[in-house]
Every structure is written in C-alpha cells, then in structure tokens.
Design a protein around this motif. Structure first.
Motif, PDB file in Angstrom:
ATOM      1  N   LYS A 124       1.189  -1.161   0.071  1.00  9.96           N
ATOM      2  CA  LYS A 124       0.043   0.015  -0.338  1.00  9.96           C
ATOM      3  C   LYS A 124       0.867   1.127   0.095  1.00  9.96           C
ATOM      4  O   LYS A 124       0.545   2.599  -1.031  1.00  9.96           O
ATOM      5  CB  LYS A 124      -0.638   0.207   0.917  1.00  9.96           C
ATOM      6  CG  LYS A 124      -1.795   1.287   1.104  1.00  9.96           C
ATOM      7  CD  LYS A 124      -3.242   0.533   2.286  1.00  9.96           C
ATOM      8  CE  LYS A 124      -4.249   1.855   2.707  1.00  9.96           C
ATOM      9  NZ  LYS A 124      -5.142   1.799   3.205  1.00  9.96           N
ATOM     10  N   SER A 125       2.389   1.201   1.000  1.00  9.13           N
ATOM     11  CA  SER A 125       3.012   2.553   0.391  1.00  9.13           C
ATOM     12  C   SER A 125       3.722   2.654  -1.007  1.00  9.13           C
ATOM     13  O   SER A 125       3.797   3.559  -0.803  1.00  9.13           O
ATOM     14  CB  SER A 125       4.078   2.414   1.819  1.00  9.13           C
ATOM     15  OG  SER A 125       4.500   0.974   1.230  1.00  9.13           O
ATOM     16  N   GLU A 126       3.596   1.901  -1.556  1.00 11.03           N
ATOM     17  CA  GLU A 126       4.256   1.855  -3.136  1.00 11.03           C
ATOM     18  C   GLU A 126       2.882   2.355  -4.531  1.00 11.03           C
ATOM     19  O   GLU A 126       3.748   1.925  -5.109  1.00 11.03           O
ATOM     20  CB  GLU A 126       5.104   0.878  -3.161  1.00 11.03           C
ATOM     21  CG  GLU A 126       6.465   0.836  -1.676  1.00 11.03           C
ATOM     22  CD  GLU A 126       7.339  -0.733  -2.130  1.00 11.03           C
ATOM     23  OE1 GLU A 126       7.077  -0.856  -4.154  1.00 11.03           O
ATOM     24  OE2 GLU A 126       7.658  -0.659  -1.614  1.00 11.03           O
ATOM     25  N   LEU A 127       1.784   2.005  -4.119  1.00 13.77           N
ATOM     26  CA  LEU A 127       0.909   2.520  -5.255  1.00 13.77           C
ATOM     27  C   LEU A 127       1.287   3.838  -5.687  1.00 13.77           C
ATOM     28  O   LEU A 127       0.796   4.103  -6.824  1.00 13.77           O
ATOM     29  CB  LEU A 127      -1.017   2.434  -4.261  1.00 13.77           C
ATOM     30  CG  LEU A 127      -1.056   1.272  -3.661  1.00 13.77           C
ATOM     31  CD1 LEU A 127      -2.842   1.701  -2.658  1.00 13.77           C
ATOM     32  CD2 LEU A 127      -1.579   0.353  -4.198  1.00 13.77           C
ATOM     33  N   ARG A 128       2.115   4.661  -4.845  1.00  9.57           N
ATOM     34  CA  ARG A 128       1.872   5.984  -6.060  1.00  9.57           C
ATOM     35  C   ARG A 128       3.815   5.871  -6.613  1.00  9.57           C
ATOM     36  O   ARG A 128       3.392   7.085  -7.192  1.00  9.57           O
ATOM     37  CB  ARG A 128       1.739   7.399  -5.059  1.00  9.57           C
ATOM     38  CG  ARG A 128      -0.357   6.667  -4.683  1.00  9.57           C
ATOM     39  CD  ARG A 128      -0.128   8.201  -3.920  1.00  9.57           C
ATOM     40  NE  ARG A 128      -1.971   8.141  -3.448  1.00  9.57           N
ATOM     41  CZ  ARG A 128      -2.834   8.778  -4.279  1.00  9.57           C
ATOM     42  NH1 ARG A 128      -2.165   9.301  -5.314  1.00  9.57           N
ATOM     43  NH2 ARG A 128      -3.779   9.287  -4.269  1.00  9.57           N
TER      44      ARG A 128
END
Length: 292
Positions: A56-60
């Motif tokens: 989730k921390s690397e979705l962007r």
C-alpha cells in the motif's frame, strides 16, 4: 555380365537430405506482429498482477515493479471482505444459468433443426431479435417484477435472469450445429429399435458436443461477468456476485487499488482455466456449418 550388389544385413539405407528451410521475410513479419499484439493484450493483465502484489505504501510510486511483493494482499482481501461469499454466489449463478440454458435450448434447437413446421423461420427470427435487447433496457421492469415477487437478494433471481439473456444465443448456435448433422444417422439408429429420444441422446448429442461446449462456455462466461443485474437486484453484500463485490473496493473518495486488483485476479483465474481446457471445442463449434 550383370552383377547384383548384395546388401549387408544390418546396413542402413542412405537417408535423403532434409530440405533446407528458406528464410521468408513474410513469416518473420507475421511472427513479430503476432507477438507484439499478444504483448499489447497481455500488458493490462500483467499490470493487474503487479499492482495486486504491490504494498500500500508503494501504490503511488512511479516504478513499474515494487521493491517488495506483498503476497499478503490476497489473504487480506479474502479475510476483510465478503469475497468468499461473492465467489460462491457467482459460481452458483453461472453454473445454474448454464444448466438451465442447456435444459431449455437443447430440446428447442433439436426440434427446430429436425422438424419443418409452420412458423419455423419466424421463430428463429424472434430468437435473433431477442438477442438484440440490452439488459439495461429491461432493468426497471425486471426490478419491479422481482420486487413484487419478493425475490430480491436471491440467487434464483440472478440464475433466471442470466439464463433468459443467454438462451437466444444457445438456441441459435445449437440449431445451426444440429442442422449440420445428417438426419440419416438418427434414422439408422431408429431402424435398429432406438426411439427418437434415444437417437438424439446417443447419436446427435455426442456429435454436437462442440456446439454444446460453445453454448456452455459463452453462457458461463457471460453469467460470470454480469454486473448490471447483480448490482440492481442484490443489495446485501453477502448475496452479491463477484463483479459487484469487486466494485465495493471503489469508495467515494479513495480506491484500494491493491485489494481491487487482487480480487480481480481471483475473479479471472477460474474463467481462464476453464477456457484453456475447452478452447478447441469452442473454435470448432463457432465454425460449424462454414464448410460443407
């Protein structure tokens, strides 16, 4: 004086040289174009799998591949949602609709293909016209009807609805396929004492298996992917099909992309496996009657 040359036992005959493969630029171009098209169509699915494994921390992040693959996304999406119930509902709806379509379309297609009755062409035309109706055009009427019958949030409602919208295609393709089978085969079986029903089951249906499989796979996939009726006729989360359950990951202000794509991967795997096993029957069923 002519002399005969004796062949030694065990000696091998001289093998003819293999023909050399000639380089054809046309074949190379077709191969490259085919691989490019395959990569173009497979790229969205590859991106879906990668996003499903992205933390989730690397979705962007702008990187194509994540630094760490989060395999727990598949476990979390299964535990924190009604995905299991949605998958069960979709299996029941797709399987029930497919079975109901076969039970109705096989007798109708057989009678239409074998009997020359008055109004036969009108019946086939009516079947074709019903295929033109969009489910959304009948949405309000179907909702009011099932609401009055107190059949909302019911698996049977979705089964009946999906079967009704896929019945026309099944009747049409099975009629074309059974018509391509010579009726003399059934007549020979009936001469030996078999009834017409027995001739249909023992002779016609085995020969019409590719057409039956085509009707099965298209009905199953269409029912599996149906969204509009499932969204309208079901309101309880545990009674909704898989397509509607996946849509629940899209919120008003945020979208849980990792869970959304993880659920999408779960949704497409059964259909891909099913289609891989019966793909050759589908191709032969769609080309029925094209060659005489």
């Amino acid at each position: 004086m002519a002399t005969a040359t004796a062949t030694r036992p065990g000696s091998q005959k001289q093998k003819s040289p293999k023909p050399k493969r000639t380089f054809r630029p046309r074949t190379l171009v077709i191969t490259v174009v085919a691989w490019a098209l395959a990569a173009l169509f497979l790229a969205p699915y590859l991106e879906m799998v990668i996003t499903a494994l992205r933390p989730k921390s690397e979705l962007r992040d702008r990187t194509y591949l994540p630094q760490d693959f989060e395999w727990a996304n598949f476990i979390d999406v299964w535990k924190e949602s009604e995905l299991g119930q949605n998958l069960q509902v979709t299996l029941l709806v797709a399987g029930g609709a497919t079975l109901l379509v076969l039970l109705v379309s096989l007798p109708a297609a057989y009678y239409t293909a074998r009997m020359r009755y008055r109004g036969r062409k009108a019946f086939l035309l009516l079947v074709l016209v019903t295929q033109m109706f969009q489910p959304t055009a009948l949405l309000v009427g179907l909702y009011r009807e099932f609401h009055q019958l107190d059949m909302l949030n019911s698996v049977w409602t979705l089964i009946i609805t999906n079967a009704a919208f896929n019945l026309a295609f099944a009747v049409w393709i099975l009629t074309a396929y059974i018509s391509s089978i010579p009726p003399e085969l059934e007549e020979a079986a009936m001469v030996d004492g078999t009834s017409r029903f027995g001739a249909m089951v023992k002779v016609t249906l085995p020969l019409a298996l590719p057409g039956v499989v085509t009707a099965v796979i298209f009905t199953f996939i269409t029912s599996w992917n149906e969204f509009v009726m499932g969204l309208t006729l079901t309101t309880e989360p545990d009674k909704q099909p898989l397509t509607v359950g996946i849509n629940n990951f899209i919120g008003a202000y945020t979208v849980e992309w990792n869970y959304l794509f993880a659920a999408s991967v779960v949704a497409i795997v059964p259909v891909i496996v099913l289609f891989a096993f019966i793909e050759r029957h589908v191709v032969s069923g769609l080309t029925a009657g094209s060659v005489k």
